[in-house]
Design a protein around this motif. Structure first.
Motif, PDB file in Angstrom:
ATOM      1  N   PRO A 180       0.836  -1.189   0.000  1.00 39.32           N
ATOM      2  CA  PRO A 180       0.000   0.000   0.000  1.00 39.32           C
ATOM      3  C   PRO A 180       0.878   1.248   0.000  1.00 39.32           C
ATOM      4  O   PRO A 180       1.902   1.309   0.673  1.00 39.32           O
ATOM      5  CB  PRO A 180      -0.805  -0.128   1.303  1.00 39.32           C
ATOM      6  CG  PRO A 180      -0.783  -1.585   1.625  1.00 39.32           C
ATOM      7  CD  PRO A 180       0.547  -2.080   1.141  1.00 39.32           C
ATOM      8  N   ASP A 197       2.732   4.523   0.661  1.00 34.04           N
ATOM      9  CA  ASP A 197       3.112   5.181   1.897  1.00 34.04           C
ATOM     10  C   ASP A 197       2.708   6.648   1.805  1.00 34.04           C
ATOM     11  O   ASP A 197       3.232   7.409   0.978  1.00 34.04           O
ATOM     12  CB  ASP A 197       4.625   5.055   2.104  1.00 34.04           C
ATOM     13  CG  ASP A 197       5.046   5.545   3.481  1.00 34.04           C
ATOM     14  OD1 ASP A 197       4.207   6.165   4.170  1.00 34.04           O
ATOM     15  OD2 ASP A 197       6.207   5.319   3.857  1.00 34.04           O
ATOM     16  N   ARG A 221      -1.373   3.506  13.684  1.00 32.15           N
ATOM     17  CA  ARG A 221      -0.442   2.959  12.702  1.00 32.15           C
ATOM     18  C   ARG A 221      -1.205   2.489  11.476  1.00 32.15           C
ATOM     19  O   ARG A 221      -2.361   2.085  11.582  1.00 32.15           O
ATOM     20  CB  ARG A 221       0.308   1.773  13.292  1.00 32.15           C
ATOM     21  CG  ARG A 221       1.105   2.074  14.565  1.00 32.15           C
ATOM     22  CD  ARG A 221       1.673   0.776  15.104  1.00 32.15           C
ATOM     23  NE  ARG A 221       0.607  -0.219  15.329  1.00 32.15           N
ATOM     24  CZ  ARG A 221       0.797  -1.524  15.392  1.00 32.15           C
ATOM     25  NH1 ARG A 221       2.026  -2.022  15.246  1.00 32.15           N
ATOM     26  NH2 ARG A 221      -0.213  -2.351  15.626  1.00 32.15           N
ATOM     27  N   PRO A 222      -0.582   2.540  10.292  1.00 29.26           N
ATOM     28  CA  PRO A 222      -1.262   2.015   9.109  1.00 29.26           C
ATOM     29  C   PRO A 222      -1.698   0.563   9.284  1.00 29.26           C
ATOM     30  O   PRO A 222      -2.723   0.148   8.728  1.00 29.26           O
ATOM     31  CB  PRO A 222      -0.211   2.169   8.003  1.00 29.26           C
ATOM     32  CG  PRO A 222       0.657   3.293   8.465  1.00 29.26           C
ATOM     33  CD  PRO A 222       0.709   3.163   9.959  1.00 29.26           C
ATOM     34  N   GLU A 223      -0.897  -0.208  10.056  1.00 29.26           N
ATOM     35  CA  GLU A 223      -1.247  -1.604  10.273  1.00 29.26           C
ATOM     36  C   GLU A 223      -2.525  -1.771  11.098  1.00 29.26           C
ATOM     37  O   GLU A 223      -3.061  -2.888  11.192  1.00 29.26           O
ATOM     38  CB  GLU A 223      -0.099  -2.331  10.977  1.00 29.26           C
ATOM     39  CG  GLU A 223       1.149  -2.491  10.125  1.00 29.26           C
ATOM     40  CD  GLU A 223       1.944  -1.198  10.025  1.00 29.26           C
ATOM     41  OE1 GLU A 223       1.658  -0.270  10.814  1.00 29.26           O
ATOM     42  OE2 GLU A 223       2.846  -1.109   9.169  1.00 29.26           O
ATOM     43  N   THR A 267      -5.822  -3.672   4.756  1.00 28.63           N
ATOM     44  CA  THR A 267      -5.054  -3.283   3.569  1.00 28.63           C
ATOM     45  C   THR A 267      -5.900  -2.472   2.601  1.00 28.63           C
ATOM     46  O   THR A 267      -5.419  -1.497   2.005  1.00 28.63           O
ATOM     47  CB  THR A 267      -4.531  -4.545   2.860  1.00 28.63           C
ATOM     48  OG1 THR A 267      -3.756  -5.314   3.773  1.00 28.63           O
ATOM     49  CG2 THR A 267      -3.680  -4.178   1.656  1.00 28.63           C
ATOM     50  N   HIS A 324      -8.216  -0.436   3.307  1.00 35.11           N
ATOM     51  CA  HIS A 324      -8.322   0.927   3.827  1.00 35.11           C
ATOM     52  C   HIS A 324      -7.059   1.715   3.534  1.00 35.11           C
ATOM     53  O   HIS A 324      -7.114   2.894   3.161  1.00 35.11           O
ATOM     54  CB  HIS A 324      -8.593   0.889   5.327  1.00 35.11           C
ATOM     55  CG  HIS A 324      -9.963   0.412   5.677  1.00 35.11           C
ATOM     56  ND1 HIS A 324     -10.639   0.802   6.807  1.00 35.11           N
ATOM     57  CD2 HIS A 324     -10.807  -0.436   5.027  1.00 35.11           C
ATOM     58  CE1 HIS A 324     -11.821   0.222   6.844  1.00 35.11           C
ATOM     59  NE2 HIS A 324     -11.932  -0.547   5.777  1.00 35.11           N
ATOM     60  N   ARG A 325      -5.910   1.076   3.699  1.00 38.31           N
ATOM     61  CA  ARG A 325      -4.659   1.790   3.448  1.00 38.31           C
ATOM     62  C   ARG A 325      -4.509   2.167   1.985  1.00 38.31           C
ATOM     63  O   ARG A 325      -4.026   3.249   1.651  1.00 38.31           O
ATOM     64  CB  ARG A 325      -3.488   0.915   3.898  1.00 38.31           C
ATOM     65  CG  ARG A 325      -3.328   0.849   5.410  1.00 38.31           C
ATOM     66  CD  ARG A 325      -2.159  -0.031   5.791  1.00 38.31           C
ATOM     67  NE  ARG A 325      -2.535  -1.430   5.829  1.00 38.31           N
ATOM     68  CZ  ARG A 325      -1.684  -2.448   5.788  1.00 38.31           C
ATOM     69  NH1 ARG A 325      -0.388  -2.206   5.648  1.00 38.31           N
ATOM     70  NH2 ARG A 325      -2.097  -3.678   5.862  1.00 38.31           N
ATOM     71  N   VAL A 355      -6.807   5.151   1.535  1.00 42.57           N
ATOM     72  CA  VAL A 355      -6.246   6.365   2.129  1.00 42.57           C
ATOM     73  C   VAL A 355      -5.184   6.958   1.215  1.00 42.57           C
ATOM     74  O   VAL A 355      -5.122   8.188   1.015  1.00 42.57           O
ATOM     75  CB  VAL A 355      -5.663   6.053   3.521  1.00 42.57           C
ATOM     76  CG1 VAL A 355      -4.811   7.209   4.037  1.00 42.57           C
ATOM     77  CG2 VAL A 355      -6.784   5.760   4.500  1.00 42.57           C
ATOM     78  N   TYR A 356      -4.350   6.118   0.664  1.00 43.09           N
ATOM     79  CA  TYR A 356      -3.302   6.616  -0.230  1.00 43.09           C
ATOM     80  C   TYR A 356      -3.919   7.295  -1.456  1.00 43.09           C
ATOM     81  O   TYR A 356      -3.489   8.371  -1.868  1.00 43.09           O
ATOM     82  CB  TYR A 356      -2.416   5.454  -0.668  1.00 43.09           C
ATOM     83  CG  TYR A 356      -1.266   5.874  -1.559  1.00 43.09           C
ATOM     84  CD1 TYR A 356      -0.080   6.354  -1.007  1.00 43.09           C
ATOM     85  CD2 TYR A 356      -1.380   5.801  -2.944  1.00 43.09           C
ATOM     86  CE1 TYR A 356       0.976   6.744  -1.833  1.00 43.09           C
ATOM     87  CE2 TYR A 356      -0.337   6.187  -3.768  1.00 43.09           C
ATOM     88  CZ  TYR A 356       0.843   6.657  -3.204  1.00 43.09           C
ATOM     89  OH  TYR A 356       1.875   7.058  -4.017  1.00 43.09           O
ATOM     90  N   TYR A 416      -6.057   5.897  11.563  1.00 44.27           N
ATOM     91  CA  TYR A 416      -6.211   4.494  11.185  1.00 44.27           C
ATOM     92  C   TYR A 416      -6.904   3.661  12.262  1.00 44.27           C
ATOM     93  O   TYR A 416      -7.200   2.493  12.032  1.00 44.27           O
ATOM     94  CB  TYR A 416      -4.833   3.876  10.922  1.00 44.27           C
ATOM     95  CG  TYR A 416      -4.140   4.404   9.690  1.00 44.27           C
ATOM     96  CD1 TYR A 416      -4.522   4.000   8.427  1.00 44.27           C
ATOM     97  CD2 TYR A 416      -3.071   5.289   9.799  1.00 44.27           C
ATOM     98  CE1 TYR A 416      -3.871   4.471   7.290  1.00 44.27           C
ATOM     99  CE2 TYR A 416      -2.408   5.764   8.677  1.00 44.27           C
ATOM    100  CZ  TYR A 416      -2.818   5.352   7.420  1.00 44.27           C
ATOM    101  OH  TYR A 416      -2.172   5.821   6.306  1.00 44.27           O
ATOM    102  N   THR A 421     -11.556   4.111   9.741  1.00 45.65           N
ATOM    103  CA  THR A 421     -10.437   4.874   9.189  1.00 45.65           C
ATOM    104  C   THR A 421     -10.962   6.226   8.715  1.00 45.65           C
ATOM    105  O   THR A 421     -11.937   6.284   7.953  1.00 45.65           O
ATOM    106  CB  THR A 421      -9.807   4.121   8.008  1.00 45.65           C
ATOM    107  OG1 THR A 421      -9.353   2.841   8.462  1.00 45.65           O
ATOM    108  CG2 THR A 421      -8.643   4.900   7.439  1.00 45.65           C
TER     109      THR A 421
END
Length: 387
Positions: A254, A256, A278-280, A284, A286-287, A290-291, A316, A321
């Motif tokens: 994903p 950064d 944290r992104p974790e 996945t 969602h990340r 977000v990006y 996150y 999120t």
């Protein structure tokens, strides 16, 4: 009743009133002028016939020009006003040749027509020609205006359909991108399952028979699932990303957001970022979303508010999120005219597919705000980190 029907009814009523008035004037005044009133019935019948063919839409061409021209040719100025209406209709329909033939036939026949109503005899032909020319010019203008309005309406409808098609294309493109990302995520995890179960199966002599049998079944099932996934969605995977020597598809990383912000700052864009959790802590999917949201927001800020401070807040942490990006109004950038303008459509499709909501629009004090809320899957503790 819609506006078009109301307008059409109003036009029909107005035309009926005008035709009735002109026919009445022709019948009354014509009968008075003709000596001894001997031709009251023929003149009245002629006026009624002209009114009928002028009011019946199916008779306006070619019956109306023939009937009205014949009445005007014989009775002279009695039908000249009704002929003006015929010339108006011909001008609206762009029948220039028919209008010219009507005028020529009327003047030619009337020259030898009934003497008391002869246009040439009474020297009224100049007035008749002026009225006819005026009606024809007005008809030409009205017809051109109507054709222009129809052309503009057709262009507007074409643009509306084109915008709908582009919007749908943006949604389809975003769905394809989501499917490609999910293919890579699932292919990676299924490949790991098949890899580890295969390693364990090599030590089957140290495991109970039932466990070794279930490991073999698990490995076969994961391999078949991976093959089915590749058959169905493999064409959507990012070009150039292929399974490695072990048959494992590299997991899609994903984007950064911090790296994205650093790159934007290196390009002289002013950004203030606040990240909670944290992104974790988020899945996945969602990340990835977000990006994409951050990428679209920064791009739009560069296009439409170049040089302004972009404020970005990302959270996150469960239960959802959250992403919020704001920037004040500013001058348009050099790339303001570049792009399809349908990035937000794709983002709404992506966020909506995850059960979330995306809001984009003016904020307080003339600023622009892009915010999204994507709820975490209920009853899951695993957040989409590396398997």
């Amino acid at each position: 009743m819609d506006s078009s029907r109301i307008r059409a009814r109003a036009v029909a009523v107005g035309r009926g009133a005008v035709v009735t008035f002109l026919a009445g004037v022709a019948a009354v005044n014509g009968a008075q002028v003709v000596s001894d009133g001997r031709y009251v019935i023929p003149i009245g019948a002629s006026a009624v016939a002209c009114a009928v063919v002028l009011l019946a839409p199916r008779l306006r061409w070619p019956v109306a020009p023939l009937v009205v021209a014949a009445v005007t040719a014989w009775w002279g100025w009695v039908g000249s006003l009704l002929l003006a209406l015929v010339l108006y209709d011909l001008a609206v329909a762009r029948r220039t040749r028919a209008a010219g033939l009507c005028v020529a036939a009327v003047l030619g026949v009337n020259l030898v027509g009934y003497p008391p109503t002869r246009l040439w005899h009474q020297q009224d032909y100049l007035t008749a020609l002026f009225v006819w020319a005026f009606a024809y010019v007005v008809g030409m203008w009205i017809g051109s205006r109507r054709r222009l309005v129809r052309a503009l309406a057709a262009d507007v409808e074409h643009l509306r359909v084109e915008a709908q098609l582009r919007e749908e294309a943006a949604r389809v493109a975003e769905r394809s991108r989501i499917a490609a990302e999910m293919h890579d995520v699932l292919a990676h995890r299924l490949s790991l399952i098949a890899l580890h179960t295969g390693v364990l199966a090599t030590r089957g002599d140290t495991l109970p028979g039932s466990v070794a049998e279930r490991l073999a079944l698990l490995r076969d099932a994961s391999t078949e699932a991976l093959a089915d996934l590749r058959d169905v969605l493999g064409v959507l995977r990012t070009p150039g990303v292929a399974p490695n020597a072990a048959g494992v598809v590299p997991a899609p990383v994903p984007g950064d957001v911090r790296q994205l912000v650093d790159d934007a700052r290196a390009a002289s864009q002013r950004i203030a970022v606040t990240i909670h959790g944290r992104p974790e802590d988020a899945p996945t999917t969602h990340r990835l979303a977000v990006y994409r949201i951050a990428q679209e927001a920064l791009t739009n800020a560069r296009k439409h508010a170049d040089g302004t401070l972009v404020t970005m807040t990302i959270d996150y942490r469960p239960p959802a999120t959250l992403v919020e990006v704001t920037n004040p109004a500013g001058p348009a950038g050099r790339a303001a005219a570049v792009g399809s303008g349908y990035g937000l459509v794709g983002l709404r499709e992506r966020v909506g597919a995850l059960g979330g909501r995306l809001d984009a629009g003016p904020g307080g004090a003339g600023s622009w705000r892009l915010a999204a809320r994507i709820p975490h899957p209920s009853g899951t503790e695993e957040n989409g980190g590396p398997a």
